[in-house]
Write a protein that holds these residues in place. Structure first.
Motif, PDB file in Angstrom:
ATOM      1  N   ALA A   1       0.822  -1.211   0.000  1.00 43.31           N
ATOM      2  CA  ALA A   1       0.000   0.000   0.000  1.00 43.31           C
ATOM      3  C   ALA A   1       0.853   1.257   0.000  1.00 43.31           C
ATOM      4  N   LEU A   2       1.944   1.252   0.765  1.00 44.12           N
ATOM      5  CA  LEU A   2       2.819   2.425   0.807  1.00 44.12           C
ATOM      6  C   LEU A   2       3.437   2.688  -0.560  1.00 44.12           C
ATOM      7  N   LEU A   3       3.925   1.630  -1.202  1.00 41.86           N
ATOM      8  CA  LEU A   3       4.525   1.794  -2.526  1.00 41.86           C
ATOM      9  C   LEU A   3       3.487   2.262  -3.544  1.00 41.86           C
ATOM     10  N   ALA A   4       2.282   1.722  -3.458  1.00 39.89           N
ATOM     11  CA  ALA A   4       1.217   2.154  -4.371  1.00 39.89           C
ATOM     12  C   ALA A   4       0.874   3.620  -4.160  1.00 39.89           C
ATOM     13  N   SER A   5       0.945   4.084  -2.913  1.00 41.79           N
ATOM     14  CA  SER A   5       0.630   5.489  -2.625  1.00 41.79           C
ATOM     15  C   SER A   5       1.638   6.438  -3.247  1.00 41.79           C
ATOM     16  N   HIS A   6       2.803   5.920  -3.619  1.00 46.35           N
ATOM     17  CA  HIS A   6       3.820   6.731  -4.292  1.00 46.35           C
ATOM     18  C   HIS A   6       3.740   6.584  -5.811  1.00 46.35           C
ATOM     19  N   GLY A   7       2.649   6.008  -6.299  1.00 44.17           N
ATOM     20  CA  GLY A   7       2.424   5.959  -7.735  1.00 44.17           C
ATOM     21  C   GLY A   7       3.019   4.760  -8.445  1.00 44.17           C
ATOM     22  N   LEU A   8       3.461   3.728  -7.694  1.00 48.19           N
ATOM     23  CA  LEU A   8       4.045   2.569  -8.338  1.00 48.19           C
ATOM     24  C   LEU A   8       2.953   1.572  -8.741  1.00 48.19           C
ATOM     25  N   ASP A   9       3.202   0.838  -9.810  1.00 48.77           N
ATOM     26  CA  ASP A   9       2.326  -0.249 -10.250  1.00 48.77           C
ATOM     27  C   ASP A   9       2.805  -1.499  -9.518  1.00 48.77           C
ATOM     28  N   VAL A  10       2.292  -1.723  -8.316  1.00 48.60           N
ATOM     29  CA  VAL A  10       2.855  -2.724  -7.422  1.00 48.60           C
ATOM     30  C   VAL A  10       1.912  -3.902  -7.224  1.00 48.60           C
ATOM     31  N   LEU A  11       2.489  -5.094  -7.186  1.00 45.86           N
ATOM     32  CA  LEU A  11       1.759  -6.317  -6.885  1.00 45.86           C
ATOM     33  C   LEU A  11       2.385  -6.942  -5.646  1.00 45.86           C
ATOM     34  N   GLY A  12       1.579  -7.173  -4.614  1.00 50.65           N
ATOM     35  CA  GLY A  12       2.048  -7.875  -3.431  1.00 50.65           C
ATOM     36  C   GLY A  12       1.901  -9.367  -3.633  1.00 50.65           C
ATOM     37  N   ILE A  13       2.981 -10.114  -3.393  1.00 54.76           N
ATOM     38  CA  ILE A  13       2.939 -11.561  -3.590  1.00 54.76           C
ATOM     39  C   ILE A  13       3.320 -12.278  -2.299  1.00 54.76           C
ATOM     40  N   ASP A  14       2.725 -13.446  -2.091  1.00 55.77           N
ATOM     41  CA  ASP A  14       3.027 -14.234  -0.900  1.00 55.77           C
ATOM     42  C   ASP A  14       2.670 -15.694  -1.175  1.00 55.77           C
ATOM     43  N   LEU A  15       3.421 -16.604  -0.566  1.00 55.23           N
ATOM     44  CA  LEU A  15       3.147 -18.026  -0.706  1.00 55.23           C
ATOM     45  C   LEU A  15       1.876 -18.446   0.020  1.00 55.23           C
ATOM     46  N   SER A  16       1.539 -17.744   1.087  1.00 61.07           N
ATOM     47  CA  SER A  16       0.415 -18.136   1.929  1.00 61.07           C
ATOM     48  C   SER A  16      -0.909 -17.607   1.382  1.00 61.07           C
ATOM     49  N   PRO A  17      -1.825 -18.490   0.994  1.00 57.69           N
ATOM     50  CA  PRO A  17      -3.142 -18.015   0.542  1.00 57.69           C
ATOM     51  C   PRO A  17      -3.875 -17.217   1.613  1.00 57.69           C
ATOM     52  N   ARG A  18      -3.708 -17.597   2.880  1.00 57.94           N
ATOM     53  CA  ARG A  18      -4.386 -16.860   3.948  1.00 57.94           C
ATOM     54  C   ARG A  18      -3.836 -15.446   4.060  1.00 57.94           C
ATOM     55  N   CYS A  19      -2.531 -15.306   3.938  1.00 53.58           N
ATOM     56  CA  CYS A  19      -1.945 -13.961   3.973  1.00 53.58           C
ATOM     57  C   CYS A  19      -2.474 -13.106   2.836  1.00 53.58           C
ATOM     58  N   VAL A  20      -2.577 -13.683   1.649  1.00 58.49           N
ATOM     59  CA  VAL A  20      -3.071 -12.932   0.495  1.00 58.49           C
ATOM     60  C   VAL A  20      -4.526 -12.545   0.693  1.00 58.49           C
TER      61      VAL A  20
ATOM     62  N   PHE B   1      -2.927  -8.209  -5.081  1.00 54.40           N
ATOM     63  CA  PHE B   1      -2.153  -9.255  -4.415  1.00 54.40           C
ATOM     64  C   PHE B   1      -2.345 -10.577  -5.147  1.00 54.40           C
ATOM     65  N   ALA B   2      -1.345 -11.459  -5.045  1.00 51.42           N
ATOM     66  CA  ALA B   2      -1.430 -12.761  -5.695  1.00 51.42           C
ATOM     67  C   ALA B   2      -0.625 -13.779  -4.902  1.00 51.42           C
ATOM     68  N   VAL B   3      -1.089 -15.028  -4.929  1.00 56.39           N
ATOM     69  CA  VAL B   3      -0.330 -16.127  -4.328  1.00 56.39           C
ATOM     70  C   VAL B   3       0.789 -16.505  -5.290  1.00 56.39           C
ATOM     71  N   MET B   4       2.029 -16.356  -4.836  1.00 54.78           N
ATOM     72  CA  MET B   4       3.168 -16.591  -5.711  1.00 54.78           C
ATOM     73  C   MET B   4       4.406 -16.854  -4.861  1.00 54.78           C
ATOM     74  N   ASP B   5       5.294 -17.692  -5.350  1.00 55.66           N
ATOM     75  CA  ASP B   5       6.553 -18.013  -4.683  1.00 55.66           C
ATOM     76  C   ASP B   5       7.593 -16.970  -5.078  1.00 55.66           C
ATOM     77  N   GLN B   6       8.169 -16.282  -4.082  1.00 59.53           N
ATOM     78  CA  GLN B   6       9.163 -15.254  -4.394  1.00 59.53           C
ATOM     79  C   GLN B   6      10.412 -15.841  -5.054  1.00 59.53           C
ATOM     80  N   GLY B   7      10.624 -17.150  -4.915  1.00 60.60           N
ATOM     81  CA  GLY B   7      11.771 -17.788  -5.542  1.00 60.60           C
ATOM     82  C   GLY B   7      11.485 -18.345  -6.921  1.00 60.60           C
ATOM     83  N   ALA B   8      10.278 -18.102  -7.437  1.00 63.01           N
ATOM     84  CA  ALA B   8       9.907 -18.603  -8.764  1.00 63.01           C
ATOM     85  C   ALA B   8       8.926 -17.636  -9.402  1.00 63.01           C
ATOM     86  N   ILE B   9       9.399 -16.413  -9.631  1.00 61.13           N
ATOM     87  CA  ILE B   9       8.490 -15.355 -10.083  1.00 61.13           C
ATOM     88  C   ILE B   9       8.595 -15.065 -11.573  1.00 61.13           C
ATOM     89  N   GLY B  10       9.270 -15.926 -12.330  1.00 62.99           N
ATOM     90  CA  GLY B  10       9.315 -15.727 -13.764  1.00 62.99           C
ATOM     91  C   GLY B  10      10.384 -14.742 -14.189  1.00 62.99           C
TER      92      GLY B  10
END
Length: 219
Positions: A72-91, A103-112
């Motif tokens: 949210a902080l990064l988005a407030s500065h005008g960035l096109d930001v996606l929050g990613i997390d492995l945990s579906p509950r966190c997302v 936000f999206a469920v995604m592995d930070q070690g396998a982000i393409g």
């Protein structure tokens, strides 16, 4: 005939990260929903990152957690930001807390392969073994375009194993700590130029460990 017990996931594995964070997401949200309000240094570091990538930059907040406050902080500065997390509950919780963010469920070690203009990893490295660090940094380097920015924040130390949950309770979690040297070396080996690496002492209400802040540019 009884069903065989389901084996527990290997400590520090992706499945283990999901298990532990799905279980404690609500507790973390209660404790840290407003944490940035009491961390002026962190706010300055995150704002400086936003300034470096510039408005409209495509950025991932890796390991966004249930609060989604960095996203949210990064988005407030005008960035096109996606929050990613492995945990579906966190997302799920992050979407509820920050309905204006993505936000999206995604592995930070396998982000393409991106291309991203930047990536922020705010305390997202400590859930997995230190030996995974080179693989994770290589994935980030593959996702961030040349000239793109990296900001990672981690707790300083040498710990690397299963511990009692620092937030309390009966849960056992994987906990890895890093030195500034380890983060600098891994970033350089992955293809980043380290621009700054600083350490600060813990605030009074934080887990008593120093924090390491590394800013780097994709070579």
């Amino acid at each position: 005939m009884t069903d065989a017990p389901v084996p527990s996931p290997a400590p520090g594995s992706a499945a283990d990260v999901v298990r532990t964070w799905d279980a404690r997401a609500e507790q973390y949200l209660r404790l840290f929903r407003d944490e940035l309000e009491g961390k002026p240094y962190d706010l300055d570091v995150l704002r400086a990152f936003a300034d470096r990538v510039g408005a409209g930059a495509r950025v991932y907040d890796a390991g966004c957690g249930p609060c989604g406050h960095v996203t949210a902080l990064l988005a407030s500065h005008g960035l096109d930001v996606l929050g990613i997390d492995l945990s579906p509950r966190c997302v799920d919780l992050a979407r509820r807390e920050q309905p204006g963010c993505r936000f999206a469920v995604m592995d930070q070690g396998a982000i393409g392969t991106g291309p991203l203009d930047g990536l922020v990893a705010y305390y997202s490295l400590h859930d997995q073994p230190k030996r995974v660090l080179p693989v994770t940094l290589a994935a980030w380097a593959a996702a961030v375009r040349p000239g793109g920015q990296l900001l990672t924040v981690a707790k300083e130390g040498t710990g690397d194993g299963v511990v009692d949950d620092p937030m309390g309770g009966e849960l056992r979690v994987y906990w890895a700590e890093f030195t500034a040297y380890e983060l600098r070396t891994a970033a350089r080996d992955a293809g980043f130029r380290v621009d700054d690496c600083t350490v600060r002492e813990a605030y009074e209400d934080e887990i008593p460990a120093r924090r390491v802040y590394l800013a780097a540019t994709r070579s």
